[in-house]
Design a protein around this motif. Structure first.
Motif, short mmCIF file in Angstrom:
data_model
loop_
_atom_site.label_atom_id
_atom_site.label_comp_id
_atom_site.label_asym_id
_atom_site.label_seq_id
_atom_site.Cartn_x
_atom_site.Cartn_y
_atom_site.Cartn_z
N HIS A 33 115.34 62.39 24.07
CA HIS A 33 115.92 62.63 22.75
C HIS A 33 115.69 61.39 21.89
O HIS A 33 116.11 60.29 22.23
CB HIS A 33 117.41 62.93 22.87
N ASP A 35 116.14 59.73 18.21
CA ASP A 35 116.91 59.81 16.96
C ASP A 35 116.26 58.97 15.88
O ASP A 35 116.18 57.74 15.99
CB ASP A 35 118.33 59.26 17.19
N HIS A 66 114.88 64.19 16.76
CA HIS A 66 116.01 64.58 15.91
C HIS A 66 115.93 63.76 14.63
O HIS A 66 116.19 62.56 14.63
CB HIS A 66 117.31 64.30 16.70
N MET A 68 117.18 62.53 11.30
CA MET A 68 118.33 62.38 10.40
C MET A 68 117.82 61.67 9.15
O MET A 68 118.13 60.50 8.89
CB MET A 68 119.44 61.58 11.11
N ASP A 175 125.00 67.45 20.71
CA ASP A 175 124.64 66.03 20.60
C ASP A 175 125.82 65.22 20.05
O ASP A 175 126.26 65.46 18.93
CB ASP A 175 123.43 65.93 19.65
ZN ZN Z 1 120.51 62.95 18.17
#
Ligand code: ZN
Ligand code: DX5
Length: 223
Positions: A33, A35, A66, A68, A175
């Motif tokens: 994962h 970020d 992921h 953001m 998450d």
């Molecule tokens: Zn995340």
């Protein structure tokens, strides 16, 4: 399907990143994962392409990216080129979400949408059939090591209900603040993918911590 574990690299030791990438390769984890935070959509900046590229050089499992960030459409091709397998964008960051989902697929990635804690699951009703995964944030995005928000369980059940009969292969990923204390309940509610940062990397033996999360058995029938 046995649930998947996606360790969050955000909690890794960046001075010895390859050691942590190797640990995940060896472990029972399924994905990495990753970020990506831009300091605009969330009040924190994580890392960008050079670090992603370094992870991709050694990672032997799919990269679960992921985003953001605002305006994710501008970077989809680059994320693909740097090794993303899944690209998850935030509902709250996409004015033209339908278009963005198609664009993720067009670059050859699995398409995910993440929901902040305040965003109702029903906001996805018109695109649910197009998605490969939905990521339910169980903390406000921006930082690792935060406390799990209990309202998450009912959002998972609502998402299960929304997808039923429309998209039975949808993966539900959760998450934020996940640990051995809440993971079983999350799986019983219908979670397919557990993301964990702090619970793995602050453990004495991170590989064991991954094992423990992976080996939770869900004996109860899913609601
Ligand atoms: Zn995340
Ligand atoms: C938070 C990130 C998470 C975070 C999870 O914005 O999206 O992936 O790294 O870390 P823990 O498990 O420590 O909450």
């Amino acid at each position: 399907m046995k649930h998947l574990i996606s360790p969050s690299i955000l909690s890794a030791d960046f001075a010895n990143l390859k050691d942590d990438v190797d640990m995940i390769n060896r472990s029972n984890a399924d994905w990495f994962h990753v970020d990506i935070m831009d300091g605009v959509f969330v009040p924190n900046i994580s890392f960008g392409f050079p670090v992603l590229s370094a992870i991709n050089r050694y990672a032997m499992k799919p990269l679960d990216v992921h985003l953001m960030i605002v305006e994710p459409d501008r970077y989809l091709q680059q994320f693909r080129d740097y090794g993303a397998h899944n690209i998850t964008v935030h509902f709250e960051a996409c004015t033209h979400l339908h278009r963005t989902i198609q664009a993720i697929k067009d670059v050859g990635c699995k398409a995910g949408v993440a929901l902040n804690p305040h965003t109702p699951v029903a906001m996805l009703s018109e695109v649910i059939e197009d998605l490969d995964l939905v990521l339910i944030m169980s903390v406000n995005p921006g930082f690792g090591g935060q406390q799990f928000i209990e309202n998450t369980y009912q959002k998972i059940r609502q998402l299960k209900a929304l997808a039923a009969g429309k998209n039975d292969s949808l993966l539900i990923e959760v998450d934020g603040g996940i640990n051995l204390g809440n993971a079983g309940e999350l799986l019983r509610a219908g979670t397919d993918v557990l993301v964990a940062g702090n619970a793995i990397f602050s453990a004495k033996d991170p590989e064991d911590a991954i094992d423990e999360l992976k080996n939770i058995s869900v004996s109860n029938i899913r609601i």
